[in-house]
Write a protein that holds these residues in place. Structure first.
Motif, PDB file in Angstrom:
ATOM      1  N   MET A 108       0.839  -1.196   0.000  1.00  0.00           N
ATOM      2  CA  MET A 108       0.000   0.000   0.000  1.00  0.00           C
ATOM      3  C   MET A 108       0.872   1.244   0.000  1.00  0.00           C
ATOM      4  SD  MET A 108      -3.073   0.986   2.653  1.00  0.00           S
ATOM      5  CE  MET A 108      -2.015   1.014   4.091  1.00  0.00           C
ATOM      6  N   ASP A 109       0.608   2.159  -0.930  1.00  0.00           N
ATOM      7  CA  ASP A 109       1.361   3.402  -0.981  1.00  0.00           C
ATOM      8  C   ASP A 109       1.125   4.237   0.277  1.00  0.00           C
ATOM      9  OD1 ASP A 109       2.168   2.644  -3.478  1.00  0.00           O
ATOM     10  OD2 ASP A 109       0.799   3.978  -4.553  1.00  0.00           O
ATOM     11  N   ASP A 110       2.088   5.091   0.571  1.00  0.00           N
ATOM     12  CA  ASP A 110       1.978   5.934   1.744  1.00  0.00           C
ATOM     13  C   ASP A 110       1.047   7.118   1.499  1.00  0.00           C
ATOM     14  OD1 ASP A 110       3.652   4.411   3.306  1.00  0.00           O
ATOM     15  OD2 ASP A 110       5.447   5.577   2.827  1.00  0.00           O
ATOM     16  N   LEU A 111       0.463   7.617   2.593  1.00  0.00           N
ATOM     17  CA  LEU A 111      -0.254   8.886   2.613  1.00  0.00           C
ATOM     18  C   LEU A 111       0.370   9.748   3.693  1.00  0.00           C
ATOM     19  CD1 LEU A 111      -4.124   8.314   2.355  1.00  0.00           C
ATOM     20  CD2 LEU A 111      -2.691   9.697   0.857  1.00  0.00           C
ATOM     21  N   PRO A 112       0.542  11.055   3.459  1.00  0.00           N
ATOM     22  CA  PRO A 112       1.028  11.924   4.535  1.00  0.00           C
ATOM     23  C   PRO A 112       0.094  11.832   5.741  1.00  0.00           C
ATOM     24  CG  PRO A 112       1.101  13.070   2.430  1.00  0.00           C
ATOM     25  CD  PRO A 112       0.363  11.782   2.199  1.00  0.00           C
ATOM     26  N   PRO A 113       0.646  11.820   6.965  1.00  0.00           N
ATOM     27  CA  PRO A 113      -0.179  11.585   8.150  1.00  0.00           C
ATOM     28  C   PRO A 113      -1.210  12.669   8.431  1.00  0.00           C
ATOM     29  CG  PRO A 113       2.048  12.212   8.771  1.00  0.00           C
ATOM     30  CD  PRO A 113       2.073  11.956   7.296  1.00  0.00           C
ATOM     31  N   ILE A 114      -0.964  13.896   7.960  1.00  0.00           N
ATOM     32  CA  ILE A 114      -1.930  14.976   8.144  1.00  0.00           C
ATOM     33  C   ILE A 114      -2.088  15.705   6.814  1.00  0.00           C
ATOM     34  CG2 ILE A 114      -2.471  17.145   9.315  1.00  0.00           C
ATOM     35  CD1 ILE A 114      -1.042  16.091  11.757  1.00  0.00           C
ATOM     36  N   GLY A 115      -3.304  15.700   6.289  1.00  0.00           N
ATOM     37  CA  GLY A 115      -3.586  16.382   5.035  1.00  0.00           C
ATOM     38  C   GLY A 115      -4.431  17.617   5.264  1.00  0.00           C
ATOM     39  N   LEU A 116      -4.840  18.236   4.164  1.00  0.00           N
ATOM     40  CA  LEU A 116      -5.656  19.446   4.228  1.00  0.00           C
ATOM     41  C   LEU A 116      -7.049  19.152   3.707  1.00  0.00           C
ATOM     42  CD1 LEU A 116      -5.957  22.543   4.637  1.00  0.00           C
ATOM     43  CD2 LEU A 116      -5.244  22.802   2.241  1.00  0.00           C
ATOM     44  N   GLY A 117      -8.048  19.251   4.577  1.00  0.00           N
ATOM     45  CA  GLY A 117      -9.434  19.170   4.157  1.00  0.00           C
ATOM     46  C   GLY A 117      -9.919  20.542   3.724  1.00  0.00           C
ATOM     47  N   THR A 118     -10.805  20.590   2.723  1.00  0.00           N
ATOM     48  CA  THR A 118     -11.263  21.879   2.193  1.00  0.00           C
ATOM     49  C   THR A 118     -12.778  22.044   2.258  1.00  0.00           C
ATOM     50  OG1 THR A 118     -11.365  21.027  -0.085  1.00  0.00           O
ATOM     51  CG2 THR A 118      -9.273  22.017   0.643  1.00  0.00           C
ATOM     52  N   TYR A 119     -13.453  21.202   3.008  1.00  0.00           N
ATOM     53  CA  TYR A 119     -14.911  21.305   3.139  1.00  0.00           C
ATOM     54  C   TYR A 119     -15.290  22.690   3.667  1.00  0.00           C
ATOM     55  CZ  TYR A 119     -19.572  20.608   5.120  1.00  0.00           C
ATOM     56  OH  TYR A 119     -20.898  20.747   5.434  1.00  0.00           O
ATOM     57  N   ASN A 120     -16.322  23.278   3.062  1.00  0.00           N
ATOM     58  CA  ASN A 120     -16.875  24.569   3.477  1.00  0.00           C
ATOM     59  C   ASN A 120     -15.985  25.753   3.125  1.00  0.00           C
ATOM     60  OD1 ASN A 120     -19.475  24.493   4.355  1.00  0.00           O
ATOM     61  ND2 ASN A 120     -19.027  24.759   6.527  1.00  0.00           N
ATOM     62  N   ASN A 121     -14.880  25.534   2.448  1.00  0.00           N
ATOM     63  CA  ASN A 121     -14.019  26.642   2.038  1.00  0.00           C
ATOM     64  C   ASN A 121     -14.406  27.023   0.613  1.00  0.00           C
ATOM     65  OD1 ASN A 121     -12.026  28.540   1.695  1.00  0.00           O
ATOM     66  ND2 ASN A 121     -10.383  27.245   2.483  1.00  0.00           N
ATOM     67  N   THR A 122     -15.460  27.846   0.499  1.00  0.00           N
ATOM     68  CA  THR A 122     -16.037  28.147  -0.810  1.00  0.00           C
ATOM     69  C   THR A 122     -15.707  29.551  -1.287  1.00  0.00           C
ATOM     70  OG1 THR A 122     -18.114  28.758   0.282  1.00  0.00           O
ATOM     71  CG2 THR A 122     -17.933  26.512  -0.557  1.00  0.00           C
ATOM     72  N   ASP A 123     -15.043  30.359  -0.463  1.00  0.00           N
ATOM     73  CA  ASP A 123     -14.575  31.667  -0.923  1.00  0.00           C
ATOM     74  C   ASP A 123     -13.369  31.433  -1.829  1.00  0.00           C
ATOM     75  OD1 ASP A 123     -12.559  33.999  -0.647  1.00  0.00           O
ATOM     76  OD2 ASP A 123     -14.460  34.894  -0.029  1.00  0.00           O
ATOM     77  N   SER A 124     -13.534  31.710  -3.113  1.00  0.00           N
ATOM     78  CA  SER A 124     -12.553  31.292  -4.106  1.00  0.00           C
ATOM     79  C   SER A 124     -11.148  31.787  -3.809  1.00  0.00           C
ATOM     80  CB  SER A 124     -12.997  31.770  -5.493  1.00  0.00           C
ATOM     81  OG  SER A 124     -12.104  31.324  -6.478  1.00  0.00           O
TER      82      SER A 124
END
Length: 266
Positions: free
Chosen positions: A1-17
């Motif tokens: 299984m490929d790695d994933l960085p342990p902490i990513g960036l979620g963008t939910y509700n960030n709708t101001d372009s």
């Protein structure tokens, strides 16, 4: 299984372009390498702009988006994914999720489209989100491609023990959204005490607890540079066995994202 960085960036509700673009670019230049968006978030264009503006090579960014629940017929998966690629201004996706297994989702119709995208190189990995164990079993039987990630709400107040075990047994990532329970972790004495012990915030302790779990990564969302920095600093916090045991033992349980038509409510 490929790695994933342990902490990513979620963008939910960030709708101001403009703000969304700035947050994504800032996060990447700060060291984030995993960015999560979705068709339903209505921010794929600014997310793509942020990736383009950051002084980070695209190949170093793990980019995930999700197909919304009204686009899950075979043809709609294919066409909406092309739209996502255009909006994000990328040639391919590192990970594509089924956002919710409801509405137009039918495993036998939906998942072969994900296989096609995987086979032709449009996506590197297939993911699902908000599935029950039974739905995971069905998806694994239907897909030719392996399930790379299962995205679910997970935090110290919703520990998802069954799905943790499932992820370990079937070797996929459990990607935790709402990893600080929308701030409710600050109300828990156990977490406050551990935060004081490590000179950290309750948010950082929650992220460190997730980091300590096998096959689990977190994607906290944030709107400020200060919180971006705080979240990524959580990578440096190593909870000891007593800390983890104490958090594991929290008896309060609260699900934040709980629509009536969620699969666990059917």
């Amino acid at each position: 299984m490929d790695d994933l960085p342990p902490i990513g960036l979620g963008t939910y509700n960030n709708t101001d372009s403009e703000h969304c673009t700035d947050v994504v670019a800032t996060a990447l230049e700060m060291g984030y390498r995993h960015v999560d968006t979705a068709q339903e978030y209505n921010n794929e264009v600014p997310v793509g702009n942020g990736i383009s503006q950051a002084d980070v090579d695209r190949k170093d960014v793990f980019l995930a988006t999700k197909v919304w629940d009204d686009k899950l017929s075979y043809e709609d998966v294919l066409s909406s994914t092309e739209e996502s690629l255009d909006k994000l201004d990328v040639d391919k996706l590192d990970l594509l999720y089924v956002h919710w297994p409801r509405n137009t989702y039918e495993a036998a119709d939906t998942l072969p489209a994900f296989d096609k995208l995987y086979d032709n190189g449009t996506i590197d990995h297939v993911g699902v989100s908000n599935f029950t164990p039974e739905q995971l079993n069905e998806a694994r039987k239907t897909l030719d491609a392996p399930i790379f990630a299962h995205q679910v709400e997970m935090h110290p107040l919703l520990q998802q023990e069954e799905l943790q075990k499932y992820a370990r047994e079937h070797d996929h990532w459990l990607v935790a959204y709402s990893p600080v329970a929308r701030g409710k972790v600050t109300e828990v004495d156990t977490i406050q005490d551990i935060a004081e012990k490590h000179d950290a915030t309750p948010y950082q302790v929650s992220l460190a607890w997730l980091k300590a779990k096998e096959n689990v990564v977190a994607i906290p969302k944030t709107a400020t540079k200060e919180h971006l920095q705080d979240n990524i600093e959580a990578r440096k916090i190593d909870l000891d066995d007593d800390d983890i045991e104490a958090i594991d033992g929290i008896e309060r349980e609260e699900r934040i994202v709980d629509p009536d038509n969620a699969p666990w409510n059917q």
